[in-house]
Write a protein that holds these residues in place. Structure first.
Motif, short mmCIF file in Angstrom:
data_model
loop_
_atom_site.label_atom_id
_atom_site.label_comp_id
_atom_site.label_asym_id
_atom_site.label_seq_id
_atom_site.Cartn_x
_atom_site.Cartn_y
_atom_site.Cartn_z
N GLU A 11 -13.42 -16.30 6.11
CA GLU A 11 -12.07 -16.13 5.58
C GLU A 11 -12.06 -15.07 4.48
OE1 GLU A 11 -8.26 -16.81 6.15
OE2 GLU A 11 -9.72 -18.10 7.13
N GLY A 12 -11.08 -14.18 4.50
CA GLY A 12 -10.94 -13.16 3.47
C GLY A 12 -11.73 -11.90 3.72
N MET A 13 -12.50 -11.85 4.79
CA MET A 13 -13.29 -10.66 5.11
C MET A 13 -12.54 -9.82 6.14
SD MET A 13 -16.03 -10.84 3.24
CE MET A 13 -17.17 -9.70 4.00
N HIS A 14 -12.97 -8.56 6.28
CA HIS A 14 -12.46 -7.66 7.31
C HIS A 14 -13.62 -7.27 8.21
CE1 HIS A 14 -8.54 -7.35 5.43
NE2 HIS A 14 -9.13 -7.14 4.27
N SER A 15 -13.34 -6.69 9.34
CA SER A 15 -14.38 -6.36 10.32
C SER A 15 -15.43 -5.39 9.77
CB SER A 15 -13.75 -5.75 11.57
OG SER A 15 -12.93 -6.70 12.20
N VAL A 16 -15.02 -4.44 8.96
CA VAL A 16 -15.96 -3.48 8.38
C VAL A 16 -15.99 -3.70 6.88
CG1 VAL A 16 -16.46 -1.02 8.02
CG2 VAL A 16 -15.51 -1.79 10.21
N THR A 17 -17.18 -3.87 6.34
CA THR A 17 -17.34 -4.13 4.92
C THR A 17 -18.43 -3.22 4.36
OG1 THR A 17 -16.73 -6.44 5.26
CG2 THR A 17 -17.88 -5.92 3.21
N PRO A 18 -18.12 -2.38 3.38
CA PRO A 18 -19.17 -1.56 2.77
C PRO A 18 -20.21 -2.44 2.09
CG PRO A 18 -17.00 -0.87 2.01
CD PRO A 18 -16.82 -2.13 2.78
N HIS A 19 -21.47 -2.03 2.19
CA HIS A 19 -22.58 -2.74 1.53
C HIS A 19 -23.38 -1.66 0.80
CE1 HIS A 19 -25.65 -6.24 1.97
NE2 HIS A 19 -25.59 -5.77 0.75
N GLU A 40 -15.32 -10.38 -9.17
CA GLU A 40 -16.60 -10.80 -8.62
C GLU A 40 -16.42 -12.07 -7.80
OE1 GLU A 40 -20.94 -12.08 -10.40
OE2 GLU A 40 -19.74 -10.62 -11.51
N ILE A 41 -16.97 -12.04 -6.59
CA ILE A 41 -16.92 -13.20 -5.71
C ILE A 41 -18.21 -13.99 -5.82
CG2 ILE A 41 -16.77 -13.97 -3.31
CD1 ILE A 41 -15.18 -11.36 -2.75
N THR A 42 -19.33 -13.28 -5.73
CA THR A 42 -20.62 -13.97 -5.76
C THR A 42 -21.70 -13.03 -6.29
OG1 THR A 42 -22.17 -15.29 -4.45
CG2 THR A 42 -21.28 -13.36 -3.39
N ARG A 43 -22.73 -13.64 -6.85
CA ARG A 43 -23.88 -12.90 -7.37
C ARG A 43 -25.11 -13.75 -7.12
NH1 ARG A 43 -24.38 -9.86 -13.11
NH2 ARG A 43 -22.16 -9.56 -12.69
N LEU A 44 -26.10 -13.18 -6.44
CA LEU A 44 -27.33 -13.89 -6.12
C LEU A 44 -28.50 -13.17 -6.77
CD1 LEU A 44 -28.78 -16.15 -4.54
CD2 LEU A 44 -28.81 -14.61 -2.57
N HIS A 53 -28.02 -9.95 -3.78
CA HIS A 53 -26.74 -9.81 -3.10
C HIS A 53 -25.63 -10.06 -4.11
CE1 HIS A 53 -23.59 -10.13 -0.07
NE2 HIS A 53 -23.20 -11.25 -0.65
N ALA A 54 -24.57 -9.31 -3.98
CA ALA A 54 -23.35 -9.56 -4.75
C ALA A 54 -22.18 -9.15 -3.87
CB ALA A 54 -23.35 -8.78 -6.06
N ALA A 55 -21.03 -9.73 -4.15
CA ALA A 55 -19.81 -9.37 -3.42
C ALA A 55 -18.67 -9.29 -4.42
CB ALA A 55 -19.51 -10.39 -2.34
N LEU A 56 -17.86 -8.26 -4.26
CA LEU A 56 -16.69 -8.03 -5.10
C LEU A 56 -15.47 -7.89 -4.22
CD1 LEU A 56 -18.15 -5.08 -7.23
CD2 LEU A 56 -18.13 -7.50 -7.83
N ILE A 58 -12.05 -5.81 -4.05
CA ILE A 58 -11.27 -4.69 -4.56
C ILE A 58 -10.03 -4.62 -3.68
CG2 ILE A 58 -11.18 -2.22 -5.03
CD1 ILE A 58 -14.23 -2.26 -5.34
N GLY A 59 -8.87 -4.87 -4.27
CA GLY A 59 -7.65 -4.95 -3.46
C GLY A 59 -7.79 -6.11 -2.49
N ASP A 60 -7.59 -5.84 -1.20
CA ASP A 60 -7.69 -6.90 -0.19
C ASP A 60 -9.02 -6.87 0.56
OD1 ASP A 60 -7.44 -4.70 1.45
OD2 ASP A 60 -5.80 -5.52 2.64
N SER A 61 -9.98 -6.10 0.03
CA SER A 61 -11.25 -5.92 0.74
C SER A 61 -12.44 -6.36 -0.10
CB SER A 61 -11.42 -4.44 1.12
OG SER A 61 -10.36 -4.04 1.95
N VAL A 62 -13.53 -6.63 0.59
CA VAL A 62 -14.77 -7.01 -0.05
C VAL A 62 -15.75 -5.84 0.01
CG1 VAL A 62 -16.77 -8.55 0.09
CG2 VAL A 62 -14.47 -9.46 0.46
N VAL A 63 -16.45 -5.62 -1.09
CA VAL A 63 -17.55 -4.67 -1.14
C VAL A 63 -18.78 -5.47 -1.54
CG1 VAL A 63 -18.50 -2.63 -2.30
CG2 VAL A 63 -16.05 -2.75 -1.80
N MET A 64 -19.83 -5.36 -0.73
CA MET A 64 -21.08 -6.02 -1.06
C MET A 64 -22.00 -5.01 -1.73
SD MET A 64 -21.84 -8.15 2.39
CE MET A 64 -20.61 -9.20 3.15
N LEU A 65 -22.90 -5.51 -2.59
CA LEU A 65 -23.87 -4.61 -3.18
C LEU A 65 -25.16 -5.33 -3.50
CD1 LEU A 65 -23.11 -3.83 -6.85
CD2 LEU A 65 -21.42 -5.00 -5.50
N VAL A 66 -26.20 -4.53 -3.63
CA VAL A 66 -27.54 -5.02 -3.88
C VAL A 66 -28.25 -3.99 -4.76
CG1 VAL A 66 -28.48 -3.93 -1.79
CG2 VAL A 66 -29.63 -5.91 -2.74
#
Length: 157
Positions: A11-19, A40-44, A53-56, A58-66
Motif C-alpha cells: 500500500e502506498g507504493m508505485h510500480s517504479v520506485t527510485p532506490h 521518513e517512512i523507515t530506517r534500518l 535501508h531507508a524509505a522516504l 516525497i509527494g505521493d512517491s517513495v524513494v528508497m536509499l542505502v
C-alpha cells in the motif's frame, strides 16, 4: 484452496520506485527533508552506523536509499564520478522548490524556465551527486505543438 490477501505491491507504493545509493544516507535523509519536504517512512541501521535501508515519501512517491557499501558494489554518484540518471519531481511550485533545495545545499544546474512541453522546469544536483529535475506542469501541449516547437528551436535565427 487458500487465497492470498497480500497485495502484489505494498500500500502506498508505485510500480517504479527510485532506490538511491549515497555516501552518508542519514545526512541525505536530512537534506531530502529540508529540500523536498520528504517524510521518513523507515530506517534500518546496519553495522558501523551505515543504513542498510531507508524509505522516504516525497509527494505521493517513495524513494528508497542505502549507504554506500563498496563490499557489495553499492556505490553512489560521487564515487562513480557522476550518474546518467535524473530523478524527476513534480511539485506545485518549481521555482520555490529549486530555491529551497539550493538553500538546503543543492547546486542549481539549470534555473527554472517555461518549457515548450508545457512545464516550468529546472534542475539541481544534490550534495550527494544525484541529479533532480523539478517541474510544475503549466499547460497541456499536443505532440504536434511539441514537434513544431522543437523544429523552431533547431532552426538558426
Amino acid at each position: 484452496m487458500m487465497t492470498n490477501a497480500v497485495k502484489w505491491m505494498p500500500e502506498g507504493m508505485h510500480s517504479v520506485t527510485p532506490h538511491l545509493v549515497v555516501a552518508g544516507a542519514a545526512k541525505a535523509i536530512d537534506f531530502y527533508k529540508q529540500a523536498f519536504g520528504a517524510t521518513e517512512i523507515t530506517r534500518l541501521p546496519g553495522q558501523a552506523g551505515k543504513l542498510m535501508h531507508a524509505a522516504l515519501r516525497i509527494g505521493d512517491s517513495v524513494v528508497m536509499l542505502v549507504d554506500e557499501m563498496p563490499e557489495w558494489k553499492a556505490l553512489g554518484p560521487i564515487a562513480l564520478k557522476g550518474s546518467p540518471v535524473t530523478i524527476h519531481l513534480y511539485v506545485p511550485d518549481a521555482d520555490a522548490t529549486i530555491a529551497t533545495a539550493e538553500a538546503a545545499g543543492a547546486t542549481v544546474t539549470m534555473p527554472a524556465a517555461d518549457m515548450f512541453w508545457g512545464d516550468r522546469y529546472g534542475q539541481v544536483q544534490d550534495p550527494f551527486g544525484h541529479k533532480w529535475s523539478v517541474a510544475t506542469h503549466q499547460r497541456d501541449v499536443t505532440a504536434e505543438e511539441m514537434q513544431d516547437a522543437m523544429r523552431k528551436m533547431s532552426q538558426p535565427s
